[in-house]
Design a protein around this motif. Structure first.
Motif, PDB file in Angstrom:
ATOM      1  N   GLN A   1      74.475  15.382  44.736  1.00  0.00           N
ATOM      2  CA  GLN A   1      75.191  15.326  43.497  1.00  0.00           C
ATOM      3  C   GLN A   1      74.401  14.982  42.300  1.00  0.00           C
ATOM      4  O   GLN A   1      73.696  13.884  42.331  1.00  0.00           O
ATOM      5  CB  GLN A   1      76.490  14.433  43.463  1.00  0.00           C
TER       6      GLN A   1
ATOM      7  N   LYS B   1      77.906  13.416  37.232  1.00  0.00           N
ATOM      8  CA  LYS B   1      79.011  12.632  37.288  1.00  0.00           C
ATOM      9  C   LYS B   1      79.740  12.317  36.065  1.00  0.00           C
ATOM     10  O   LYS B   1      79.051  11.886  35.222  1.00  0.00           O
ATOM     11  CB  LYS B   1      78.770  11.523  38.017  1.00  0.00           C
TER      12      LYS B   1
ATOM     13  N   ASP C   1      82.825  10.282  34.777  1.00  0.00           N
ATOM     14  CA  ASP C   1      83.888   9.139  34.980  1.00  0.00           C
ATOM     15  C   ASP C   1      84.219   8.569  33.882  1.00  0.00           C
ATOM     16  O   ASP C   1      83.948   8.925  32.599  1.00  0.00           O
ATOM     17  CB  ASP C   1      83.296   8.201  36.184  1.00  0.00           C
TER      18      ASP C   1
ATOM     19  N   ASN D   1      74.398   9.382  42.338  1.00  0.00           N
ATOM     20  CA  ASN D   1      74.844   8.062  42.666  1.00  0.00           C
ATOM     21  C   ASN D   1      73.920   7.092  42.875  1.00  0.00           C
ATOM     22  O   ASN D   1      74.330   5.766  43.337  1.00  0.00           O
ATOM     23  CB  ASN D   1      76.062   8.197  43.655  1.00  0.00           C
TER      24      ASN D   1
END
Lengths: 160, 146
Positions: free
Chosen positions: B2, B5, B7, B21
């Motif tokens: 990944q 991201k 959020d 991450n």
């Protein structure tokens, strides 16, 4: 209207104004590409003076009583960042930008250092190391006292 | 792997070859920190600023103005001596020429909309102090007081 954003699970591309975005677009038309290696993150920056006051030894040696290292904290970033330190001469009240006690003048750099860890070759006088949340300046012993940083330090902590 | 991201705190993008991450390596984009985007770029040629005349000391000054920011920005600068083409980069080297003992050496200042630099006093010629100031201003807070 020209599409300027391309977003997939693994790629984010932004084009400059007036340029259409695409996987094969010219490099010069890009405003941002997640495939770039450098992102220009700045974690922290600022100017500090040594919190240890000088000791008047009568012979001009710049020392302090305390051996406690000078620590400049910045936000925890999870990795050891690149830190650039510039030293500014603080004597004669010439300090950056209206720092308390300063004139309007900046008297800049004596030297600049880029470090990501302790350097065993630097000697004991000026040693500093970088952690994931701080810059630590150690103090060598000097004639029974401890080294004091007579210059103000302007620090920049980069996210790479 | 990944790479991107989003959020509630913002947009994260990892560097190529790393998972977004992974918190133990630097990211390309991290909303916790500032981004060093370019705000302005330019140059200014110095003018004679002050001095005691031919054969005496002189000082030169150059100023580069940029659109006002709400903080004192991070700035990279180079100073090029016109007489020698010597460039000091990214910041000045002090030259403790002490014709005027009160203010030796090069000086500079950054504000919210300007950068100025004053050359070291040149004790021997009024022409030697001429310099070109080159500036890149980033849209990021330097932490210096305005």
């Amino acid at each position: 209207m020209t599409a300027r954003l391309l977003l997939t699970d693994e790629r984010l591309l932004l084009s400059k104004a007036g340029k259409s975005v695409g996987l094969s677009m010219p490099e010069g038309d890009k405003a941002f590409d997640s495939e770039w290696a450098y992102g220009g993150q700045l974690i922290a920056a600022g100017f500090e003076l040594d919190p240890n006051g000088p000791v008047d030894t009568g012979n001009g040696i710049n020392v302090s009583h305390s051996s406690t290292p000078w620590v400049i904290d910045f936000p925890e970033c999870g990795f050891i960042p690149t830190v650039v330190l510039s030293e500014y001469q603080a004597k004669n009240a010439i300090l950056p930008n209206n720092h308390p006690g300063a004139t309007q003048h900046v008297k800049p750099i004596v030297w600049e250092r880029v470090r990501r860890g302790l350097d065993p070759n630097l000697g004991t006088k000026f040693q500093w190391e970088v952690t994931s949340h701080s810059i630590i300046m150690t103090r060598a012993s000097v004639n029974g006292f401890h080294y004091r940083y007579q210059w103000g330090l302007y620090y920049r902590v980069y996210g790479f | 792997m990944q790479r991107i991201k989003i959020d509630e705190t913002g947009l994260f993008i990892s560097r190529p070859g790393f998972d977004v991450n992974n918190g133990n390596v630097a990211r390309l984009v991290d909303p916790r920190f500032q981004l060093l985007s370019e705000h302005a770029r330019g140059e200014a040629l110095s003018n004679f600023s002050e001095g005691s005349g031919a054969g005496g000391w002189s000082r030169h000054r150059a100023q580069f103005n940029f659109p006002t920011l709400p903080f004192v920005p991070i700035v990279q600068w180079g100073l090029q001596r016109v007489s020698s083409n010597v460039v000091t980069y990214p910041e000045f080297i002090i030259s403790d020429t002490t014709a005027n003992s009160n203010e030796p050496g090069d000086k500079m200042r950054v504000g919210t909309n300007y950068v100025w630099a004053e050359s070291a006093i040149n004790q021997y010629t009024t022409a030697g102090g001429l310099f070109r100031l080159r500036v890149t201003v980033y849209n990021a807070d330097s932490g210096l007081e305005p």
